[in-house]
Design a protein around this motif. Structure first.
Motif, PDB file in Angstrom:
ATOM      1  N   MET A   1      -0.205 -10.250  10.619  1.00 54.96           N
ATOM      2  CA  MET A   1      -0.860  -8.961  10.533  1.00 54.96           C
ATOM      3  C   MET A   1       0.206  -7.859  10.590  1.00 54.96           C
ATOM      4  O   MET A   1       1.113  -7.900  11.406  1.00 54.96           O
ATOM      5  CB  MET A   1      -1.857  -8.817  11.673  1.00 54.96           C
ATOM      6  N   SER A   2       0.098  -6.867   9.738  1.00 56.36           N
ATOM      7  CA  SER A   2       1.057  -5.770   9.699  1.00 56.36           C
ATOM      8  C   SER A   2       0.575  -4.613  10.580  1.00 56.36           C
ATOM      9  O   SER A   2      -0.547  -4.613  11.078  1.00 56.36           O
ATOM     10  CB  SER A   2       1.247  -5.306   8.268  1.00 56.36           C
ATOM     11  N   LEU A   3       1.423  -3.627  10.732  1.00 61.13           N
ATOM     12  CA  LEU A   3       1.058  -2.443  11.499  1.00 61.13           C
ATOM     13  C   LEU A   3      -0.028  -1.660  10.765  1.00 61.13           C
ATOM     14  O   LEU A   3      -0.081  -1.663   9.529  1.00 61.13           O
ATOM     15  CB  LEU A   3       2.274  -1.547  11.686  1.00 61.13           C
ATOM     16  N   PRO A   4      -0.898  -0.963  11.505  1.00 59.57           N
ATOM     17  CA  PRO A   4      -1.912  -0.129  10.855  1.00 59.57           C
ATOM     18  C   PRO A   4      -1.259   0.951   9.990  1.00 59.57           C
ATOM     19  O   PRO A   4      -0.190   1.468  10.324  1.00 59.57           O
ATOM     20  CB  PRO A   4      -2.651   0.498  12.029  1.00 59.57           C
ATOM     21  N   THR A   5      -1.913   1.268   8.885  1.00 57.87           N
ATOM     22  CA  THR A   5      -1.453   2.297   7.965  1.00 57.87           C
ATOM     23  C   THR A   5      -2.470   3.419   7.927  1.00 57.87           C
ATOM     24  O   THR A   5      -3.665   3.164   7.716  1.00 57.87           O
ATOM     25  CB  THR A   5      -1.301   1.711   6.538  1.00 57.87           C
ATOM     26  N   ILE A   6      -2.028   4.649   8.114  1.00 64.24           N
ATOM     27  CA  ILE A   6      -2.943   5.784   8.040  1.00 64.24           C
ATOM     28  C   ILE A   6      -3.378   5.965   6.594  1.00 64.24           C
ATOM     29  O   ILE A   6      -2.558   6.088   5.693  1.00 64.24           O
ATOM     30  CB  ILE A   6      -2.283   7.067   8.566  1.00 64.24           C
ATOM     31  N   VAL A   7      -4.692   5.974   6.388  1.00 59.98           N
ATOM     32  CA  VAL A   7      -5.270   6.157   5.063  1.00 59.98           C
ATOM     33  C   VAL A   7      -5.667   7.613   4.868  1.00 59.98           C
ATOM     34  O   VAL A   7      -5.450   8.193   3.811  1.00 59.98           O
ATOM     35  CB  VAL A   7      -6.495   5.229   4.870  1.00 59.98           C
ATOM     36  N   ALA A   8      -6.257   8.205   5.902  1.00 56.45           N
ATOM     37  CA  ALA A   8      -6.661   9.610   5.860  1.00 56.45           C
ATOM     38  C   ALA A   8      -6.658  10.155   7.283  1.00 56.45           C
ATOM     39  O   ALA A   8      -7.067   9.459   8.213  1.00 56.45           O
ATOM     40  CB  ALA A   8      -8.044   9.759   5.239  1.00 56.45           C
ATOM     41  N   ARG A  25      -5.899   1.676   7.986  1.00 60.57           N
ATOM     42  CA  ARG A  25      -6.106   0.329   7.430  1.00 60.57           C
ATOM     43  C   ARG A  25      -5.434  -0.649   8.383  1.00 60.57           C
ATOM     44  O   ARG A  25      -4.227  -0.589   8.606  1.00 60.57           O
ATOM     45  CB  ARG A  25      -5.495   0.212   6.046  1.00 60.57           C
ATOM     46  N   ILE A  26      -6.229  -1.562   8.939  1.00 62.61           N
ATOM     47  CA  ILE A  26      -5.720  -2.547   9.880  1.00 62.61           C
ATOM     48  C   ILE A  26      -5.287  -3.807   9.140  1.00 62.61           C
ATOM     49  O   ILE A  26      -4.255  -4.388   9.423  1.00 62.61           O
ATOM     50  CB  ILE A  26      -6.792  -2.909  10.933  1.00 62.61           C
ATOM     51  N   ASP A  27      -6.102  -4.217   8.170  1.00 64.27           N
ATOM     52  CA  ASP A  27      -5.854  -5.425   7.389  1.00 64.27           C
ATOM     53  C   ASP A  27      -6.529  -5.230   6.034  1.00 64.27           C
ATOM     54  O   ASP A  27      -7.174  -4.215   5.789  1.00 64.27           O
ATOM     55  CB  ASP A  27      -6.428  -6.633   8.129  1.00 64.27           C
ATOM     56  N   ALA A  28      -6.427  -6.209   5.159  1.00 66.84           N
ATOM     57  CA  ALA A  28      -6.965  -6.094   3.799  1.00 66.84           C
ATOM     58  C   ALA A  28      -8.453  -5.735   3.783  1.00 66.84           C
ATOM     59  O   ALA A  28      -8.903  -4.984   2.929  1.00 66.84           O
ATOM     60  CB  ALA A  28      -6.732  -7.386   3.034  1.00 66.84           C
ATOM     61  N   ASP A  29      -9.214  -6.257   4.718  1.00 62.83           N
ATOM     62  CA  ASP A  29     -10.656  -5.987   4.739  1.00 62.83           C
ATOM     63  C   ASP A  29     -11.094  -5.399   6.074  1.00 62.83           C
ATOM     64  O   ASP A  29     -12.161  -5.689   6.585  1.00 62.83           O
ATOM     65  CB  ASP A  29     -11.446  -7.263   4.435  1.00 62.83           C
ATOM     66  N   TYR A  30     -10.256  -4.511   6.643  1.00 60.49           N
ATOM     67  CA  TYR A  30     -10.547  -3.950   7.947  1.00 60.49           C
ATOM     68  C   TYR A  30      -9.963  -2.543   8.041  1.00 60.49           C
ATOM     69  O   TYR A  30      -8.760  -2.358   8.100  1.00 60.49           O
ATOM     70  CB  TYR A  30      -9.956  -4.862   9.017  1.00 60.49           C
ATOM     71  N   PRO A  62     -15.382  -2.476   5.797  1.00 55.61           N
ATOM     72  CA  PRO A  62     -14.789  -3.650   5.150  1.00 55.61           C
ATOM     73  C   PRO A  62     -13.887  -3.335   3.953  1.00 55.61           C
ATOM     74  O   PRO A  62     -13.145  -4.193   3.496  1.00 55.61           O
ATOM     75  CB  PRO A  62     -16.004  -4.451   4.703  1.00 55.61           C
ATOM     76  N   ASP A  63     -13.963  -2.094   3.435  1.00 55.82           N
ATOM     77  CA  ASP A  63     -13.142  -1.749   2.274  1.00 55.82           C
ATOM     78  C   ASP A  63     -12.844  -0.250   2.282  1.00 55.82           C
ATOM     79  O   ASP A  63     -13.447   0.514   3.031  1.00 55.82           O
ATOM     80  CB  ASP A  63     -13.837  -2.152   0.966  1.00 55.82           C
TER      81      ASP A  63
END
Length: 87
Positions: A1-8, A25-30, A62-63
């Motif tokens: 699992m990677s570090l969270p990425t700020i989306v907005a 974004r925590i993961d691909a579907d989270y 989920p997305d």
């Protein structure tokens, strides 16, 4: 699992409160959206706003599309509502 990425992330400052709505974004579907109290006194921590408990809860999506909808709804609530003490 990677570090969270700020989306907005958007600051909302009104006459009554200073908040930040953040979606990461925590993961691909989270994705997680949360509301944070940015005031020096943290007077709104623990209060409810738009289905969130400020500084305490988040909403999972989920997305990206649904996460952006949750983010938009949280922004509208932060701009138009006053945080309420749940007690």
């Amino acid at each position: 699992m990677s570090l969270p990425t700020i989306v907005a992330q958007r600051a909302v400052v009104t006459d009554t409160h200073q908040l930040t709505v953040s979606t990461v974004r925590i993961d691909a579907d989270y994705y997680d959206t949360a509301v944070f109290d940015d005031s020096a006194s943290k007077k709104h921590t623990g209060m409810s706003l738009g289905g969130f408990v400020i500084d305490s809860s988040s909403k999972r999506s989920p997305d990206r599309e649904s996460a952006m909808e949750v983010h938009r709804e949280a922004l509208i609530a932060a701009r138009n509502e006053t945080p309420k003490d749940p007690r």
